[in-house]
Design a protein around this motif. Structure first.
Motif, PDB file in Angstrom:
ATOM      1  N   LEU A 121       0.852  -1.181   0.000  1.00 23.33           N
ATOM      2  CA  LEU A 121       0.000   0.000   0.000  1.00 23.33           C
ATOM      3  C   LEU A 121       0.889   1.232   0.000  1.00 23.33           C
ATOM      4  CD1 LEU A 121      -0.009   1.433   3.059  1.00 23.33           C
ATOM      5  CD2 LEU A 121      -1.448  -0.531   3.566  1.00 23.33           C
ATOM      6  N   TRP A 122       0.299   2.347  -0.388  1.00 25.67           N
ATOM      7  CA  TRP A 122       0.983   3.633  -0.377  1.00 25.67           C
ATOM      8  C   TRP A 122       0.208   4.559   0.541  1.00 25.67           C
ATOM      9  CZ3 TRP A 122       5.417   4.870  -3.214  1.00 25.67           C
ATOM     10  CH2 TRP A 122       5.868   3.873  -4.081  1.00 25.67           C
ATOM     11  N   VAL A 123       0.927   5.376   1.301  1.00 23.75           N
ATOM     12  CA  VAL A 123       0.295   6.311   2.221  1.00 23.75           C
ATOM     13  C   VAL A 123       1.036   7.641   2.142  1.00 23.75           C
ATOM     14  CG1 VAL A 123       1.671   5.530   4.202  1.00 23.75           C
ATOM     15  CG2 VAL A 123      -0.524   6.620   4.602  1.00 23.75           C
ATOM     16  N   LEU A 124       0.285   8.720   2.304  1.00 20.85           N
ATOM     17  CA  LEU A 124       0.942  10.028   2.334  1.00 20.85           C
ATOM     18  C   LEU A 124       2.009  10.020   3.421  1.00 20.85           C
ATOM     19  CD1 LEU A 124      -2.114  12.431   1.957  1.00 20.85           C
ATOM     20  CD2 LEU A 124      -0.389  11.889   0.227  1.00 20.85           C
ATOM     21  N   ARG A 149       4.705   7.157   0.710  1.00 20.36           N
ATOM     22  CA  ARG A 149       5.662   6.106   1.043  1.00 20.36           C
ATOM     23  C   ARG A 149       4.998   4.751   0.857  1.00 20.36           C
ATOM     24  NH1 ARG A 149      10.386   5.918   3.250  1.00 20.36           N
ATOM     25  NH2 ARG A 149      10.274   8.077   3.949  1.00 20.36           N
ATOM     26  N   ARG A 150       5.772   3.813   0.329  1.00 20.33           N
ATOM     27  CA  ARG A 150       5.301   2.445   0.109  1.00 20.33           C
ATOM     28  C   ARG A 150       5.485   1.640   1.389  1.00 20.33           C
ATOM     29  NH1 ARG A 150       8.466  -1.920  -1.880  1.00 20.33           N
ATOM     30  NH2 ARG A 150       7.174  -3.583  -2.669  1.00 20.33           N
ATOM     31  N   PHE A 151       4.437   0.890   1.751  1.00 22.63           N
ATOM     32  CA  PHE A 151       4.466  -0.046   2.876  1.00 22.63           C
ATOM     33  C   PHE A 151       4.211  -1.443   2.337  1.00 22.63           C
ATOM     34  CE2 PHE A 151       4.297   3.677   5.341  1.00 22.63           C
ATOM     35  CZ  PHE A 151       4.499   3.370   6.669  1.00 22.63           C
ATOM     36  N   VAL A 152       4.794  -2.435   2.984  1.00 27.10           N
ATOM     37  CA  VAL A 152       4.600  -3.828   2.598  1.00 27.10           C
ATOM     38  C   VAL A 152       4.280  -4.653   3.842  1.00 27.10           C
ATOM     39  CG1 VAL A 152       6.079  -3.709   0.550  1.00 27.10           C
ATOM     40  CG2 VAL A 152       7.059  -4.360   2.763  1.00 27.10           C
ATOM     41  N   ARG A 153       3.685  -5.812   3.593  1.00 33.11           N
ATOM     42  CA  ARG A 153       3.390  -6.744   4.696  1.00 33.11           C
ATOM     43  C   ARG A 153       3.394  -8.160   4.153  1.00 33.11           C
ATOM     44  NH1 ARG A 153       0.564  -9.725   8.008  1.00 33.11           N
ATOM     45  NH2 ARG A 153       0.022  -9.117  10.097  1.00 33.11           N
TER      46      ARG A 153
END
Length: 154
Positions: free
Chosen positions: A112-115, A147-151
């Motif tokens: 996902l991407w988040v501000l 910013r890109r987040f991963v899980r």
């Protein structure tokens, strides 16, 4: 309760939530018209395999997410909760739903991407096991850094 939703009414509910959440997040003087946000929701849902999931309390929609299979991972394209539900566990429930959905469909990881300046959302994601990457980009039409987040789901 979070579940799969279909149809224009569900898309409008998601667009309304997105309009109210972004207005609150960005301290806008008014909530943007739902029609403005509906176009983005429909664009995301046009991706192959995309699905809309609504979080409800009784008859009221309190949040939503759009999930899109992308190669070997599941992308969370949108995730939002109604401002009045912030801090009540709706975001956590949506992220647990994302994890269950991914596992049922054999996705090993999510993205996902988040501000980058959305500390409230970042805190929710990190508590749910999402990890920030070094990847940042200006995405979308707002011209803001994300910013890109991963899980991992396994």
């Amino acid at each position: 309760m979070v579940g799969l939703a279909v149809g224009l009414d569900a898309q409008r509910e998601a667009a309304g939530t997105w309009a109210r959440a972004t207005a609150e997040r960005d301290h806008l003087p008014s909530v943007p018209p739902i029609a403005e946000k509906l176009a983005g929701i429909q664009h995301a849902l046009a991706a192959a395999g995309a699905s809309l999931h609504l979080a409800r309390r009784g008859a009221s929609t309190v949040g939503f997410c759009i999930l899109v299979p992308r190669g070997g991972f599941l992308e969370v394209r949108y995730l939002a909760t109604e401002p009045g539900a912030w801090g009540s566990g709706v975001g956590r429930a949506l992220l647990e739903h994302v994890q269950q959905h991914a596992r049922r469909r054999a996705f090993a990881r999510g993205e996902l991407w988040v501000l980058a300046d959305n500390a409230r959302a970042i805190s929710v994601y990190e508590r749910a096991g999402w990890v920030a990457t070094d990847t940042v980009e200006v995405r979308g039409t707002a011209g803001r850094v994300e910013r890109r987040f991963v899980r991992n789901f396994r």
